[in-house]
Design an enzyme around this catalytic site. Structure first.
Site, PDB file in Angstrom:
ATOM      1  N   CYS A 176       3.659  -7.309   5.107  1.00 40.34           N
ATOM      2  CA  CYS A 176       3.358  -5.926   5.488  1.00 40.34           C
ATOM      3  C   CYS A 176       3.578  -5.024   4.281  1.00 40.34           C
ATOM      4  O   CYS A 176       4.564  -5.189   3.552  1.00 40.34           O
ATOM      5  CB  CYS A 176       4.276  -5.466   6.617  1.00 40.34           C
ATOM      6  N   SER A 177       2.682  -4.082   4.062  1.00 41.53           N
ATOM      7  CA  SER A 177       2.866  -3.161   2.940  1.00 41.53           C
ATOM      8  C   SER A 177       4.031  -2.223   3.223  1.00 41.53           C
ATOM      9  O   SER A 177       4.241  -1.800   4.363  1.00 41.53           O
ATOM     10  CB  SER A 177       1.591  -2.352   2.700  1.00 41.53           C
TER      11      SER A 177
ATOM     12  N   HIS B 162       2.284   1.004  -1.300  1.00 45.64           N
ATOM     13  CA  HIS B 162       1.193   1.720  -0.641  1.00 45.64           C
ATOM     14  C   HIS B 162       1.540   3.197  -0.412  1.00 45.64           C
ATOM     15  O   HIS B 162       1.742   3.623   0.727  1.00 45.64           O
ATOM     16  CB  HIS B 162       0.873   1.028   0.686  1.00 45.64           C
TER      17      HIS B 162
ATOM     18  N   CYS C 284      -5.325   6.233   4.899  1.00 47.54           N
ATOM     19  CA  CYS C 284      -5.066   5.294   3.802  1.00 47.54           C
ATOM     20  C   CYS C 284      -6.226   5.190   2.818  1.00 47.54           C
ATOM     21  O   CYS C 284      -6.071   4.618   1.736  1.00 47.54           O
ATOM     22  CB  CYS C 284      -4.735   3.921   4.364  1.00 47.54           C
TER      23      CYS C 284
END
Length: 395
Positions: free
Chosen positions: A214-215, A345, A81
């Protein structure tokens, strides 16, 4: 030697499979926007670090070739990430090291619907790069059937609640803030406003984390043009230039694993070390920062990052977000873009999208989400496995 960001661009972040495009299409869109923002032609770009996690080897070339076939070096970057900020860091190093005057950092991701697996390859845990991290979790919490990434961060939230009395409502307040911020961001995957009560009532992904904290998985791309001071002067880009004052990447040390906690396994020690190095190098502190884009992959990680960066003492993050200190009118504005939770994301693009948002903020170009008087900004991007990148920017 100093380095500056003179152009940024990003696509709208989209739900996977909701738009008919390929990764090279999104990369062209973001890269072209960054070059246009800088007023720089691709022929002036000397190197191109390209970040992504889920495409094949040399996908960076396939993407960059949409901008031009100049034959310059293209580097394929994969750091989970933290991939986008890693590409940005490479661009900065090329410039500050005196190798180049103009580098394009590019990041993109075309993802699949559904939750991520335990590693970026989605493979089994025996061969996963993050097996050690999940081993810490399994030893302390067992292993449940919820998505692995939500599970390890959710267990970090449970630890924080048990240790410090952090409440579910405080975790939900992070989601409520970031969803509220994204309502003013046309590039965000979501622009819906949700109350704390609605976030608490949403579907549970892994207790105490609900879906709205939550992404999501996302498609999208972002880019930044990084140049030398000499390039800025030669091309008259002083009005576009945002200085990269300091930047640091840290990876896991014994501190990530010695405590046996998910709080440390998900990267709080890495973040603290990277932040400390950036502040030491710049001579600035967190009190000098006006606006922050940080890695809120899950609401708990925003709270952990507050503490790691010294915005509050350990255990004080829940009260900090509830107080309004991290939104408009507070001490800092954190994730004015909506953050990962609401902006989206796409792994390879996230770090560069953070940089784009902060450049717009520092130039006063963020429209209805503008942070008044923003002069100094901080980006924080983290990936399990692990890497934490902290970047300090100044107009």
């Amino acid at each position: 030697m100093k380095s500056y960001i003179v152009g940024v661009g990003m696509t709208k972040f989209e739900k996977p499979e909701s738009r008919d495009w390929q990764y090279w299409d999104m990369a062209k869109e973001a890269g072209s926007a960054a070059l246009a923002d800088a007023g720089v032609e691709y022929g002036l770009v000397e190197q191109v670090p390209v970040g992504y996690c889920f495409q094949a080897s040399t996908a960076g070339q396939r993407a960059a070739y949409e901008l031009g076939l100049s034959g310059v070096p293209v580097y394929n970057v994969n750091n989970n990430c933290a991939t986008g900020s890693t590409a940005l860091m490479m661009a900065r190093q090329f410039v500050e090291g005196g190798l180049n005057d103009c580098v394009l950092a590019l990041g993109f991701e075309k993802m699949k619907k559904g939750a991520l697996g335990g590693g970026s390859d989605g493979g089994d845990f025996k061969t996963s790069p993050v097996a050690r991290h999940y081993g810490i979790m399994a030893a302390g919490h067992g292993f449940e059937m919820s998505p692995p990434t939500a599970q390890i961060f959710g267990n970090a939230a449970r630890e924080h609640m048990k240790r410090y009395g952090t409440t579910a409502a405080q975790l939900a307040a992070v989601g409520a803030k970031n969803h509220r911020h994204s309502a003013n961001n046309p590039n965000a995957q979501f622009q819906d406003v949700h109350t704390v009560e609605e976030i608490l009532a949403a579907k549970t992904i892994h207790e105490p984390l609900t879906k709205l904290q939550c992404s999501p998985t996302s498609d999208g791309a972002a880019a930044a043009v990084v140049v030398s001071e000499r390039f800025v002067e030669r091309h008259g880009l002083g009005d576009r230039a945002v200085e990269i004052v300091a930047q640091s990447m840290t990876t896991d040390t014994e501190a990530s694993f010695s405590s046996g906690t998910c709080i440390d396994a998900v990267g709080k020690p890495m973040t603290a070390a990277a932040g400390r190095q950036v502040f030491e190098a710049s001579g600035l502190g967190i009190g000098d920062v006006d606006v922050i884009e940080l890695h809120d992959c899950f609401s708990i990680n925003e709270l952990l990052t507050y503490e790691a960066l010294g915005m509050c003492e350990d255990g004080g993050a829940g009260a900090l977000v509830e107080s309004g200190a991290t939104t408009y009118g507070g001490r800092w504005v954190v994730n004015p873009s909506g953050g990962l939770i609401s902006k989206g994301h796409p792994l390879g693009a996230t770090g560069l999208a953070q940089a784009a948002e902060l450049v717009w903020q520092l130039r006063g170009e963020a429209g209805p989400r503008q942070v008044p008087g923003a002069r100094t900004a901080l980006a924080h991007n983290i990936g399990l496995g692990g890497a934490a990148v902290v970047t300090l920017l100044r107009r």
